[in-house]
Every structure is written in structure tokens, then in C-alpha cells.
Design an enzyme around this catalytic site. Structure first.
Site, short mmCIF file in Angstrom:
data_model
loop_
_atom_site.label_atom_id
_atom_site.label_comp_id
_atom_site.label_asym_id
_atom_site.label_seq_id
_atom_site.Cartn_x
_atom_site.Cartn_y
_atom_site.Cartn_z
N GLY B 204 0.80 -1.22 0.00
CA GLY B 204 0.00 0.00 0.00
C GLY B 204 0.82 1.26 0.00
N LEU B 230 -3.69 -5.40 -6.59
CA LEU B 230 -2.61 -4.45 -6.34
C LEU B 230 -1.50 -5.09 -5.50
CD1 LEU B 230 -1.78 -1.47 -6.64
CD2 LEU B 230 -2.89 -1.08 -4.43
N ASP B 231 -0.26 -4.95 -5.94
CA ASP B 231 0.92 -5.42 -5.18
C ASP B 231 0.94 -6.93 -4.96
OD1 ASP B 231 1.44 -2.74 -5.04
OD2 ASP B 231 0.83 -2.53 -2.95
N GLN B 232 0.11 -7.68 -5.71
CA GLN B 232 0.03 -9.13 -5.50
C GLN B 232 0.54 -9.92 -6.69
OE1 GLN B 232 -0.97 -10.76 -2.66
NE2 GLN B 232 -0.98 -8.76 -1.72
N ARG D 214 4.78 -17.21 -1.88
CA ARG D 214 4.65 -15.87 -2.46
C ARG D 214 5.70 -15.62 -3.54
NH1 ARG D 214 3.64 -12.30 -4.85
NH2 ARG D 214 3.06 -10.17 -4.35
#
Lengths: 286, 286, 286, 286
Positions: B204, B230-232, D214
Site C-alpha cells: 500500500g 494491487l501489489d500481489q 509468495r
């Protein structure tokens, strides 16, 4: 899938067309499935071809001897290939040479016990008695073979007799004696040394004191194969740590020791995983 | 050997026996000599097979179309392979999106001018006019497309029209707008973003202020493919820099900027050299 | 608090009891509040004392001259101290010397524009015309002073005339000419050079080719003060990057270039923030 | 100069004018010579003042009690200072808590034996018997205190009784139990934990598996003070290691273990050298 079903093949030869096809087709024809491979050519024209493959083949353990013979006849002879074919889980038998400093030796012994390096440390050899107790705790034989200028020849003979046929690799873990060319020939297996500097900076004695005197901001360590030329063998791994003007030679030596032990462990692990190929004065590390 | 004689083949499919043999035999049969190859399987049982090959083939430029067609018929169809076959020297056409911060954009422009990245930056797109002069000096067109909450739809349409068929990759070099799923679909080529934190830490807004507040000792940056989340998206490259309590948020931001630009450049270079394969939520980077 | 209310004092002398007390009491008596200080002694017995202080003093700009005089009389004379006292926000006037490679120069110009380094680049000097346009875009004068073996004397005179009284620091940003001792004397301000290797490894020409030939696994860069002895000046900053057998000399050169520009920028920033003190052949960097 | 003549003073208070002068003048008046000092203010206006000094004072050992009392009366009371004054060579008494994984514990024990950390490990506490023999070899008492959900209260009481008055620091070297707030209060000395991730990424259980899932390119470790909020205490030290898609969760865990042990050792050494000051949720590390 059993652990002994995974094999590793390391191939090295003059570059020629069709090598990847020949090698991979051989494996496929023998029911092996390639799970990982890396291949490189040192020079697109007239260079050296190197390939490392990991494959699985149910029943590899039983088939290994025949597979090796057939690879020799069907592929290696045709392309003049040097190769090593073995079960991936097979452990490399290692002798560690050490003098008085324990950090590299202990790190190797710890990692072996944790199953990290793919090695069996079968013998520790030292020109000093200091670390005998420490090594005994790991259940590894410790041979104290003192060396003076006059007894170097005899000592090297003793070492060769002790190790003959028992080891695949010698690791010099801060061993403060120079190995002669005659010893290396008689040994017949590779030797890896850890030098306590970022070679080729600070060749020779007292590199950390030299580093302090020169005011460098990083100190390093270098793991290399041992050749007759001191500190000139092919480099396997290097790393550095940051130091500052506040660090004394003792501080730098401590920080250096941390780098030494991790660089040596990485070099040994890479060698034992068949990841290192010597080409002339340098190495390829997959 | 001409530069256009070197080709690159990137292959991806469900793992099956014989893939390396089939691919390398095809190349050998078509007079291509493999000079470098990497192959991996995400899981030895039921995994995903990925292979990247560099080969030379005299006259590749003329033969490329036919070679591609034949590889499709003879190999790819048979094994249900997704592949990309192209001349290694071919440059990737890139559009860079940016807002007001210049460090990532300028680094990409400099590296392109030095011939480092294997890219042609054919267009810069910004929601602000600030960097127009800077970009003009590199001879790259600069499209100022302002965006407000109300005009986002129109702006994205303008962007798509501007780029349609002209680019192979979009790079978000500190572009402070979220791309919609609709935009990504319409774009039809991959997009790489640089996030100014070591993801998944500090997802974020304001990650450097968050880092200061949390008292971390390292700050990082993450280059990843853009997805709707977002950001993933799958991570391509990450790195960190050391900070201390003496660094203000401004200092941390500056250090972070250095990491951002180098991480983004490495990610773009890897993508353009066909070194990155997405597998699910993650990537393989050869 | 105004920016010009923050001062910086760098002190260097033979170690003696009471130095910290004398310096800090002087500042306190003159209404200055110390906000950051670092102090070190090179050797607890007979060593060299170095201290760096940051303080705030309302109205410092007006008081600076008198404060300097009083510090000289009341403290420096008594302890035989060498010191530098100035407003922290004061910018160092820099001339950058360059030949044809742009990466270090551009990085310095760009960081100056961002306000990162605490410098004003007032002049670029080159023995080649190649980078004139690039520098012009940053609004910095570019002096092309060609040098041949026969004209070195004249060229150095021209350089001295050009810079006399205008600069506090010269930065050699990949300047491929050796500065003579006579030039350094006439210059009268420090000069910082970036050497493209991890000194003392690979002294001299072609370090990246040497690194490839030796097969090292890391390449580095070293920023140091320039002395008459080439590559032997006190080291300010060093760093390294990892390379592998797959990297060509060109690849290594590119990776090295990234290290060079960041090491040089950090060294210049440290010097301009009065963080570097030369002690003999080495430096203290706070 | 005797080792016991070197003292260390760590000072922390609300920022006020004249603090450096008052502290250094006190030391000078008591015949102490400052050999190293670092001072910082978290905010130039209304911030927190922190200073760490190393000084030598012949006969310090005998004078310590009186010096401490006088510093309290003459300086600390006046400025509302919290301070710690002690002989630099004094060793911190440490209890190490561990479960089954040995890498952090062994590294601490070995460094203690080399005299690296400034600690005396006086007790190892474990909820498992596994590492008893290993610890015995270092001559350190090993208390096996099993813990189940039902016996946690009793176990913590046993631990407190065992340690009461005997330790200055508790180190959690991969101790897989959460300490309660009640335990921390009763303990009355700081506790340092090693978390096996780059916090705040991967808070909680199984961070290396999370990292693999991840697809991160770096894994890290974080040493922090223990507070009631799990993984939220002030961070002392962090570091990372590079991983790739080829690394399994087991490989990542091994690489992570190397980072853990070095990060924990650095954090413990910094704490025991009075280099760490907690300010709110974060730390200053000199």
C-alpha cells in the site's frame, strides 16, 4: 519415488553440434526423465561445452553401472566427453585439514550433522593436537600429523597413506601448510582451500592486517581449488563483509572468519553437488 | 557469425518424459547449435516444465518464420507446449508509464541509450506534464494523459489507442495510478511495476514512512508483473538497502529510490531476455 | 528553525584529555545545541582524535565568522586542533573531470539536480568533446581541454587557470588521465577518483578484463582520494557486485559501471557532509 | 592500561541544551579520557537525546561505585537522565531459550567460547530434552522444562525461579513458545527474539513456506526485543539472503538459518556492548 532414483550427470568436452540432443536422447531412451539441466559453452566458436543434468530413473541404483558403461560407449566415446554419472543422494567422502583455528572446521561438521552439504567427513587431519576433542564429539577420526620443515616429506607420505582410497575431496579449512605438487599428484582427488582475503587482493600472509593497513572498507574470503601455485587456483566462491575504521585487526579477523566459513561451506556444497567445472584457470559454477 | 544468427527459444508446458530430447533434437536437425540452455521442472511429479535455449543458426533471420512453423507442428503441438522463438538481438518495444518522480524513468532511458536492456522505449505516458522536456532529450515521444477520478475510463481508452500494436511490454516506473483489469485485458501485453517496498512488507501507500515508523533496518523494492490485485502480482526481482535510525524518511526515500531503479532495470532486462516465466502466483527467473 | 541555523564542526588533532569537554562546552557557552556528534580516537594511547558535530544556533549565518575566530582562539590554538566550521546547508563547489564514459558523470549531475549530494557542480572538464551536449542540458559549463603526451603540461595549466578559486573539490568520474603531483599541488583542493576495481585487487588498466581472466565471482569499485601514487590514495568507499561465468567482459563492465556510480556518489556525499577524515594512508568515515 | 580501566556510559533523556558539555565535563573532571562517543537526537526540536561514551580511567574498577553515585547526583538528577555506567569488559549474563533447532544456540555458545559477544551464557532453558548433550559439552547448565497448554503457568514460574537474579538478558534462539506478559514482567530483564522472516513481512507461523508460496527473491531474519505483542517488538537487526525458484522450502529454510544465526549474534553483541537504545516502538543502534 525413492531418493536413489535421482541421478546427476556432469558432462564436459569440446563444443560440437548435437551434444544436448545426443545426451538428452540417450537419457530418454533409457527411461530417464530430466528434471533440471543447465548447459553452457565458454565461447560460441571453438569453446568448451559443459552440461549438468538431474534426472529420475526408477531403479537407478541397480542400473547405474550399466547406464554408465552404455553412456560411455554410445555418447562419451563418440564426442570425446569427460563425464561423471552418479546417484544424486550419494555423499562425497571428505577429509578436512586444519591447523588451530576452529571456525571453518566446526561449521563443516555442524552442517554435515544437519545433512546440509552432501558430504561424509571421514577424517580430520591436523598438524596440531588442539582440536582433537572437539572433533571427537562428532565421531570423526582425528589424525595429528605434526609438520616441521624437516619432516614435511614424511608427514605428507603419512597423510597420503591415511587417505588413500578413502576420500573424494580434501578441504583445507584454515590449514596453515602449503601442499606440495607431489602431494597433490599422489592425492589424486581435488582439494579446496579457503583463503582469508578477496583474492587477488592481499595474496599471502596476514591479509586482515594488510586490509587494516590499506584502509579497505570491505574484507573478503575466497574458496578455490588448490594448485601448486599458492592462492592462484581456480576460484569457486567469494564474498565480502563491510568493515569500518572503528574495527581493529581483531574485529576484522572476526568478521572475516564469518565470511570464510560461509564461503567455504558454499564452495564445498557446490562441488559436492557437481555444480563446479574447472576450465583452465577459472571455473563455471552452475 | 552475425548477430542475427543467434536465436532464443522459451518453452513452457506440463512436464512429460522426453521433452529435452525432443526440443534439442529438433534444433539439431535444423542445423542449430545450442550455446546455452537452462531447464527446470517445478515439481518432479506432475509439475511444470520450463526451458530456455540460446542457439546459433546461420541464416536464422530468413529461416525464422519457417522454423517457428515447423517447431509448432513437430514439437509444440505434440506436447501442448507454449513457446516463444525469436532472434536474440530483437529488441522489446516498451512503453514507460510515469507520474512525477524521474529516477526509474531516467535510469531506463540511460540504459536504453547505452544499449543495456534489449529494449526500444517507443513511448512515455504520464498523467503529469512534468517530465516532458527530460524525455524529449532522449528523442522519445511523451504523451500527457491527465487522469481524474471521473476521466479514468477515457484516459485508459486513450492509452490503449496510443499503444495498440506498438508495444510488447508496459513498464510502470513509479506510475501512481492503478491499472484496471479492463485496461490490462485490452492492453494484451505484460506490464511490470516497481513497488517501493520489500513486498509483502508494507503493502500500500507510503511504504518508506511505514518503514521508518516500524524501525526496520533494511528497506527494499520489488518489481512484479501487474495483475488486478494491487501489489500481489508475480515477483520478478527484489533487493534491499541498509538504513539506520539516523536516516529520516527523506533519506530512506532516497536510498529506496536507488534500489527501485536498479531492481526495475534488472527485472526489465530479465523479462526482455526471455528469462522470466510465470507459474501461478510466482515466477521462474533463469 | 532556519536551515542556515544548523552548523557542522569537524575537528582533528593529537589525542589529549578534555577535548570533548572543551569543544562541547565552547558550543554550549555560545548558545549552540549539539544535535549529533561522533568522536573517535585512532589509538587509545598516543592516537589521533577526530570529532564531528552537528549543532543548531539561531542566527548562525551572521555569527559564523566571529564563532570561527573565537573557536580558534579559545579551543583550537590551545589543543593544536585542525578544524572546519561551516553552515551544514552550504554546498561544496565541485568540478567533475571525465573522458568519454558518461555513467558516473550523469549520476552526479542527476543527483545534484535532485539536491542529494550537497554539491554545486560548477564545471565539467574533459579531454574529449563527446559529452558536451549532455552536460549542457544540466546547465553546467563544459571545458574541452584535449591532452596529448606533448601537451599535458599546458593542459594542466589551463585546467588550473579555469578552476582557480572556483572549486572546493575535484571529482574524477572515469577520467582516463593521470594527474601529476604538480597539478595536485597547484589545485590546492582534494580530488576524489573512482577506480573500477576492488582495490588493491586489479590495480592498473583493464580491471574488468583482468577480473574475467582470473575468474573472480565479485567485481568492485573503489572511491579514493587522489595522490601522486596511482590507485594508492586513502580509500573512502568500496562496494562489489556478483558476477558469474556466464557474464562476458562487456556484462561485467556494465555491472561494474552500476557499482562505480553508486560508490562514487556515496563517497562524494560523505566528503561533502564532512564525514571523511584522512589519517595517514587511510580514512575515518563517520 | 588494564582492561578494567575502560568504562562505558549510555545516557538517555529528553533533549536539552548543554548535555554533551555536562556529561563530558563530568568525565574530564573525574580524570576519565573519552576514547569514543556517539550522540544523537531523535528530533532537533523536542526529541530524545541519546549518548554512548567509551572512556578510560585508571583505577576505574575501584572508583566505579563512587563515580556512579556522583554522576547520578551531579548530572543525571539535574537533567532527568536514565543512564548505565559500567566497565566495558564486564560480561552480560545470558540465559538462552531454545526448542529443538540448534543452529542459533550453537552459534551463540561457540561465539561465547571464542570471546566474541561479551556474554556469559549461564543457563540454557528448553521445552525439549534434545539439545542437552550438545549444551553439556560447552559446560553450560541445561534446564529441560516441558510445556503443555495446561502447564504453561507452572513452567513459566519454574523458569522465573531458575533465572531470578542470575541473568541480565534472555535470548530466544528459536524458542517455539510465546512468552506471556506476566512472565516478561516477572523476568525484569530484556529478552531478544530471532524471528525467521524479514518483519513485517510474513508475521506468524511458517514464514519460509509463506515466502516460497509468495515467490519472494530474498528471505530474511529479524532480531527484536520481545514484547507482549508477538513479532511487534522494537527491531534491533535484520538481514536477507537471496533465494531462487530452484530452492525448495527446505533449501530456503537452510539459507534462512544462516541469516538467523548471524542476525541474532549481531543483535546480542550490539545489546551487550550497550549499543542499542529503545525509543518507543523502534531502536537506535550505534
Amino acid at each position: 519415488m525413492s531418493d536413489t532414483d535421482v541421478g546427476r550427470l556432469l558432462v564436459s568436452c569440446r563444443d560440437q553440434p548435437g551434444l544436448v540432443a545426443a545426451i538428452s536422447s540417450f537419457l530418454h531412451a533409457h527411461n530417464a526423465t530430466i528434471v533440471q539441466s543447465d548447459q553452457d559453452t565458454t565461447d560460441p566458436e571453438g569453446g568448451h561445452f559443459v552440461m549438468r543434468l538431474v534426472f529420475r530413473l526408477p531403479g537407478l541404483e541397480e542400473a547405474l553401472e550399466e547406464l554408465t558403461a552404455e553412456f560411455g560407449e554410445e555418447v562419451a566415446d563418440r564426442y570425446d566427453i569427460t563425464f561423471r554419472l552418479r546417484i544424486a543422494a550419494e555423499r562425497t567422502r571428505v577429509a578436512v585439514f586444519v591447523s588451530k583455528l576452529d571456525h571453518c572446521l566446526l561449521d563443516l561438521l555442524w552442517r554435515q550433522r544437519r545433512g546440509e552439504l552432501g558430504v561424509d567427513i571421514v577424517q580430520v587431519v591436523s598438524n596440531h593436537p588442539d582440536l582433537a576433542d572437539e572433533v571427537a564429539r562428532f565421531g570423526v577420526p582425528y589424525a595429528h600429523i605434526p609438520i616441521t620443515r624437516d619432516t614435511k616429506d614424511i608427514a605428507e607420505k603419512q597423510q597420503i597413506e591415511l587417505l588413500a582410497g578413502r576420500v573424494d575431496l580434501v578441504v583445507l579449512a584454515r590449514y596453515m601448510q602449503i601442499l606440495t605438487g607431489g602431494f597433490l599428484d599422489a592425492l589424486g582427488v581435488p582439494a579446496i582451500n579457503i583463503h582469508h582475503s578477496f583474492l587477488p587482493a592481499f595474496v599471502g600472509a596476514g591479509p586482515y592486517a594488510q586490509a587494516k593497513e590499506r584502509g579497505v572498507k570491505l574484507v573478503g574470503a575466497t574458496a578455490h581449488y588448490v594448485t601448486e601455485d599458492l592462492d592462484q587456483g581456480p576460484i569457486i566462491e567469494q564474498d565480502v563483509a563491510r568493515v569500518s575504521h572503528r574495527d581493529t585487526v581483531a574485529d576484522i579477523t572476526r568478521r572475516g572468519a564469518d565470511v570464510e566459513r560461509s564461503v567455504l561451506a558454499r564452495a564445498v556444497a557446490a562441488h559436492c553437488a557437481d555444480r563446479v567445472v574447472i576450465t583452465g584457470r577459472t571455473t563455471l559454477v552452475f
